[in-house]
Design a protein around this motif. Sequence first.
Motif, PDB file in Angstrom:
ATOM      1  N   ILE A  56      -6.026   1.073  -5.037  1.00  0.00           N
ATOM      2  CA  ILE A  56      -7.401   1.379  -5.463  1.00  0.00           C
ATOM      3  C   ILE A  56      -8.394   0.680  -4.538  1.00  0.00           C
ATOM      4  N   ASN A  57      -8.114  -0.578  -4.223  1.00  0.00           N
ATOM      5  CA  ASN A  57      -8.995  -1.315  -3.316  1.00  0.00           C
ATOM      6  C   ASN A  57      -9.086  -0.623  -1.958  1.00  0.00           C
ATOM      7  N   ALA A  58      -7.949  -0.221  -1.417  1.00  0.00           N
ATOM      8  CA  ALA A  58      -7.926   0.455  -0.115  1.00  0.00           C
ATOM      9  C   ALA A  58      -8.667   1.790  -0.187  1.00  0.00           C
ATOM     10  N   TYR A  59      -8.477   2.533  -1.267  1.00  0.00           N
ATOM     11  CA  TYR A  59      -9.177   3.809  -1.449  1.00  0.00           C
ATOM     12  C   TYR A  59     -10.691   3.593  -1.454  1.00  0.00           C
ATOM     13  N   ILE A  60     -11.154   2.642  -2.260  1.00  0.00           N
ATOM     14  CA  ILE A  60     -12.592   2.388  -2.358  1.00  0.00           C
ATOM     15  C   ILE A  60     -13.148   1.932  -1.010  1.00  0.00           C
ATOM     16  N   GLN A  61     -12.390   1.123  -0.278  1.00  0.00           N
ATOM     17  CA  GLN A  61     -12.852   0.615   1.011  1.00  0.00           C
ATOM     18  C   GLN A  61     -13.039   1.726   2.046  1.00  0.00           C
ATOM     19  N   THR A  62     -12.424   2.870   1.836  1.00  0.00           N
ATOM     20  CA  THR A  62     -12.677   3.983   2.754  1.00  0.00           C
ATOM     21  C   THR A  62     -14.109   4.499   2.587  1.00  0.00           C
ATOM     22  N   TYR A  63     -14.735   4.162   1.447  1.00  0.00           N
ATOM     23  CA  TYR A  63     -16.112   4.574   1.169  1.00  0.00           C
ATOM     24  C   TYR A  63     -17.117   3.432   1.316  1.00  0.00           C
ATOM     25  N   HIS A  64     -16.719   2.220   0.895  1.00  0.00           N
ATOM     26  CA  HIS A  64     -17.664   1.098   0.854  1.00  0.00           C
ATOM     27  C   HIS A  64     -16.884  -0.213   0.858  1.00  0.00           C
ATOM     28  N   GLU A  65     -17.442  -1.238   1.518  1.00  0.00           N
ATOM     29  CA  GLU A  65     -16.735  -2.518   1.628  1.00  0.00           C
ATOM     30  C   GLU A  65     -16.668  -3.307   0.323  1.00  0.00           C
ATOM     31  N   ASP A  66     -17.592  -3.074  -0.601  1.00  0.00           N
ATOM     32  CA  ASP A  66     -17.603  -3.842  -1.856  1.00  0.00           C
ATOM     33  C   ASP A  66     -16.712  -3.169  -2.906  1.00  0.00           C
ATOM     34  N   PHE A  67     -15.413  -3.212  -2.642  1.00  0.00           N
ATOM     35  CA  PHE A  67     -14.457  -2.540  -3.528  1.00  0.00           C
ATOM     36  C   PHE A  67     -14.410  -3.169  -4.914  1.00  0.00           C
ATOM     37  N   ALA A  68     -14.641  -4.484  -5.008  1.00  0.00           N
ATOM     38  CA  ALA A  68     -14.544  -5.159  -6.314  1.00  0.00           C
ATOM     39  C   ALA A  68     -15.628  -4.663  -7.275  1.00  0.00           C
ATOM     40  N   THR A  69     -16.844  -4.513  -6.774  1.00  0.00           N
ATOM     41  CA  THR A  69     -17.941  -4.030  -7.625  1.00  0.00           C
ATOM     42  C   THR A  69     -17.679  -2.601  -8.077  1.00  0.00           C
ATOM     43  N   ILE A  70     -17.281  -1.751  -7.154  1.00  0.00           N
ATOM     44  CA  ILE A  70     -17.039  -0.346  -7.501  1.00  0.00           C
ATOM     45  C   ILE A  70     -15.865  -0.224  -8.456  1.00  0.00           C
ATOM     46  N   ARG A  71     -14.814  -0.984  -8.210  1.00  0.00           N
ATOM     47  CA  ARG A  71     -13.650  -0.962  -9.106  1.00  0.00           C
ATOM     48  C   ARG A  71     -14.052  -1.392 -10.521  1.00  0.00           C
ATOM     49  N   ARG A  72     -14.858  -2.434 -10.612  1.00  0.00           N
ATOM     50  CA  ARG A  72     -15.337  -2.910 -11.914  1.00  0.00           C
ATOM     51  C   ARG A  72     -16.191  -1.843 -12.605  1.00  0.00           C
ATOM     52  N   GLU A  73     -17.037  -1.163 -11.847  1.00  0.00           N
ATOM     53  CA  GLU A  73     -17.865  -0.086 -12.402  1.00  0.00           C
ATOM     54  C   GLU A  73     -16.994   1.070 -12.913  1.00  0.00           C
ATOM     55  N   PHE A  74     -15.901   1.372 -12.214  1.00  0.00           N
ATOM     56  CA  PHE A  74     -14.971   2.405 -12.689  1.00  0.00           C
ATOM     57  C   PHE A  74     -14.479   2.072 -14.095  1.00  0.00           C
ATOM     58  N   ILE A  75     -14.188   0.802 -14.347  1.00  0.00           N
ATOM     59  CA  ILE A  75     -13.677   0.370 -15.645  1.00  0.00           C
ATOM     60  C   ILE A  75     -14.795   0.363 -16.691  1.00  0.00           C
ATOM     61  N   ILE A  76     -15.940  -0.214 -16.348  1.00  0.00           N
ATOM     62  CA  ILE A  76     -17.064  -0.324 -17.285  1.00  0.00           C
ATOM     63  C   ILE A  76     -17.476   1.043 -17.811  1.00  0.00           C
ATOM     64  N   HIS A  77     -17.505   2.035 -16.937  1.00  0.00           N
ATOM     65  CA  HIS A  77     -17.983   3.368 -17.316  1.00  0.00           C
ATOM     66  C   HIS A  77     -16.851   4.322 -17.695  1.00  0.00           C
TER      67      HIS A  77
END
Length: 101
Positions: A56-77
């Motif tokens: 998941i981290n590697a996937y998100i990093q293909t779009y944006h370097e802040d994978f932790a924030t985006i990953r957390r937003e995936f869970i929150i929403h």
Amino acid sequence: MKSLTNEAYKASVINNFMTREGRLRHIPAQYKKKLVILEHLVEQLEEGRVYPEKEINAYIQTYHEDFATIRREFIIHEYMRRDREMYVRNPRERWTKWEEV
């Protein structure tokens, strides 16, 4: 008609926040726009498939370097759920609906 308006809005947000190469310029500050972008990113993942956190981290990093924030937003929403370090895309019905914001 509302559906066409929503699709036009979604396309506009994606066009404004994504580069031609498909990278995310920055995470939108406006809540509704952020949800549009999160939905766009998570739609590329397979529903029901189990993804290790590293993938998941590697996937998100293909779009944006802040994978932790985006990953957390995936869970929150509720775009995804997490069990330990394993992530699964939720069915669309569970997602926070940007159209209702």
